[in-house]
Motif scaffolding. Sequence first.
Motif, PDB file in Angstrom:
ATOM      1  N   UNK A 122       0.850  -1.191   0.000  1.00  0.00           N
ATOM      2  CA  UNK A 122       0.000   0.000   0.000  1.00  0.00           C
ATOM      3  C   UNK A 122       0.891   1.250   0.000  1.00  0.00           C
ATOM      4  N   UNK A 123       0.678   2.111  -0.995  1.00  0.00           N
ATOM      5  CA  UNK A 123       1.582   3.249  -1.180  1.00  0.00           C
ATOM      6  C   UNK A 123       1.602   4.188   0.038  1.00  0.00           C
ATOM      7  N   UNK A 124       0.399   4.407   0.606  1.00  0.00           N
ATOM      8  CA  UNK A 124       0.331   5.315   1.763  1.00  0.00           C
ATOM      9  C   UNK A 124       1.080   4.736   2.956  1.00  0.00           C
ATOM     10  N   UNK A 125       0.889   3.448   3.171  1.00  0.00           N
ATOM     11  CA  UNK A 125       1.592   2.786   4.269  1.00  0.00           C
ATOM     12  C   UNK A 125       3.102   2.781   4.046  1.00  0.00           C
ATOM     13  N   UNK A 126       3.454   2.551   2.768  1.00  0.00           N
ATOM     14  CA  UNK A 126       4.894   2.521   2.462  1.00  0.00           C
ATOM     15  C   UNK A 126       5.521   3.839   2.886  1.00  0.00           C
ATOM     16  N   UNK A 127       4.824   4.927   2.585  1.00  0.00           N
ATOM     17  CA  UNK A 127       5.361   6.239   2.953  1.00  0.00           C
ATOM     18  C   UNK A 127       5.435   6.386   4.471  1.00  0.00           C
ATOM     19  N   UNK A 128       4.405   5.860   5.156  1.00  0.00           N
ATOM     20  CA  UNK A 128       4.416   5.959   6.628  1.00  0.00           C
ATOM     21  C   UNK A 128       5.569   5.150   7.218  1.00  0.00           C
ATOM     22  N   UNK A 129       5.820   3.975   6.653  1.00  0.00           N
ATOM     23  CA  UNK A 129       6.865   3.103   7.213  1.00  0.00           C
ATOM     24  C   UNK A 129       8.261   3.589   6.840  1.00  0.00           C
ATOM     25  N   UNK A 156      10.391  -9.079   4.346  1.00  0.00           N
ATOM     26  CA  UNK A 156       9.281  -8.350   4.950  1.00  0.00           C
ATOM     27  C   UNK A 156       9.353  -8.458   6.466  1.00  0.00           C
ATOM     28  N   UNK A 157       9.266  -7.308   7.131  1.00  0.00           N
ATOM     29  CA  UNK A 157       9.169  -7.303   8.594  1.00  0.00           C
ATOM     30  C   UNK A 157       7.741  -6.909   8.932  1.00  0.00           C
ATOM     31  N   UNK A 158       7.009  -7.822   9.544  1.00  0.00           N
ATOM     32  CA  UNK A 158       5.617  -7.529   9.899  1.00  0.00           C
ATOM     33  C   UNK A 158       5.561  -6.900  11.279  1.00  0.00           C
ATOM     34  N   UNK A 159       4.711  -5.880  11.400  1.00  0.00           N
ATOM     35  CA  UNK A 159       4.530  -5.233  12.698  1.00  0.00           C
ATOM     36  C   UNK A 159       3.054  -5.246  13.072  1.00  0.00           C
ATOM     37  N   UNK A 160       2.852  -5.538  14.324  1.00  0.00           N
ATOM     38  CA  UNK A 160       1.497  -5.565  14.839  1.00  0.00           C
ATOM     39  C   UNK A 160       0.853  -4.180  14.688  1.00  0.00           C
ATOM     40  N   UNK A 161      -0.337  -4.159  14.109  1.00  0.00           N
ATOM     41  CA  UNK A 161      -1.074  -2.899  13.964  1.00  0.00           C
ATOM     42  C   UNK A 161      -0.533  -1.984  12.883  1.00  0.00           C
ATOM     43  N   UNK A 162       0.457  -2.427  12.132  1.00  0.00           N
ATOM     44  CA  UNK A 162       1.027  -1.579  11.079  1.00  0.00           C
ATOM     45  C   UNK A 162       0.800  -2.231   9.701  1.00  0.00           C
ATOM     46  N   UNK A 163       1.363  -3.416   9.513  1.00  0.00           N
ATOM     47  CA  UNK A 163       1.250  -4.082   8.214  1.00  0.00           C
ATOM     48  C   UNK A 163       0.956  -5.580   8.367  1.00  0.00           C
ATOM     49  N   UNK A 198       5.579  -9.692  14.706  1.00  0.00           N
ATOM     50  CA  UNK A 198       4.703 -10.869  14.696  1.00  0.00           C
ATOM     51  C   UNK A 198       5.613 -12.099  14.719  1.00  0.00           C
ATOM     52  N   UNK A 199       5.278 -13.080  15.529  1.00  0.00           N
ATOM     53  CA  UNK A 199       6.169 -14.239  15.594  1.00  0.00           C
ATOM     54  C   UNK A 199       5.965 -15.127  14.373  1.00  0.00           C
TER      55      UNK A 199
END
Length: 334
Positions: A122-129, A156-163, A198-199
């Motif tokens: 997601x482009x918006x999320x990419x900018x946020x991250x 990919x690093x997954x984060x809770x509540x982010x991606x 995320x584990x």
Amino acid sequence: MKDRYNRTIDYMRISITDRCNLRCTYCMPQDISLTSMENILTYEEIIRICTNAAELGITRFKVTGGEPLVRKGCVTLIRELKRIPGVEQVTMTTNGVLLGRYLEELIQAGIDGINISLDTLDAGRYEKITGKNVLPDVMENIEQAVASGVRVKLNTVLQSGVNEDEWESIALLAGKKQLDVRFIEMMPIGFGKNCRGISGRELLERMKTRWPDIEEAADIHGNGPAVYYHVPGWKGSIGLINAIHGKFCASCNRIRLTSRGKLKPCLCFGDTVDLMPILRSRPATEKSDSFGDIESEDMIRRAIAEAIAEKPAQHCFEQKDHITEESQMVSIGG
Ligand code: SAM
Ligand code: SF4
């Protein structure tokens, strides 16, 4: 060479710069004080270290950063690394932003694989991250890399509540394209200490529910700790790098070289072996067949061997107050 726990150490990650064109929230969210160029290893020094490391049995190198492609001459370094006797594989980890510009040259230089970091579609999320609105460029560069035939892995690093919710759509890229997707557990280094990952274990449960016929892929795809899974009919595989919940220290095969010339035996601890004093007090000679005198090169090899010997049995990521590494991931290189 073997370390004192009988592990074969044959892989070195080389951070060639602590500069980066992105500002990922868990890595370098804001500017940090950068090392001045005179305190950064020159490419000649990196080649000198790696030539000696290869003599000790390091056969695979990963070029990382910061962002390796922001440092001028990175492609030439790759080409030179490939020419070192005994070297079997040279790969790179990049955020992919500048990859389109250098892809052709990297392939010409003989690169064996490219890992590209991608945490969201997601482009918006990419900018946020990452702090930059460049997802379309990165996606285009991933397409180009896959089309070129070079081996591509997405990190990919997954984060809770982010991606976290994108695990499936990102994993599906390995279904459609000739690439592997690797999910890396968030490690408590630098800014990562304050982020909730995320584990891999949890992710595997979700994958098994979503794709019941998923199976562990017996063949090894890479240099290290990822455990790979394959869904029948998919072009690529999914790798899980369970740095925290699946401690893989017993099979650790690596040391890290920072751009400041320090060898890191383990990601978790601040201990290093500093090569700079040897390199700068005993510079290479002009001779093309060797770098310096026999004694100087021997000192470099002894220092590398010392770093390998100092590798601890295991990391202690699960006990945050025992972690002694205080540098940011951006200056370690992942
Ligand atoms: N700039 C390049 C890139 O982003 O691929 C290379 C350097 S970056 C430090 C290497 C990898 O480390 C990236 O895949 C990034 O997502 C990952 N990384 C950074 N901080 C991390 C952390 N705290 N835990 C797990 N992975 C991390
Ligand atoms: Fe830069 Fe890579 Fe760190 Fe992101 S993860 S800030 S791209 S070094």
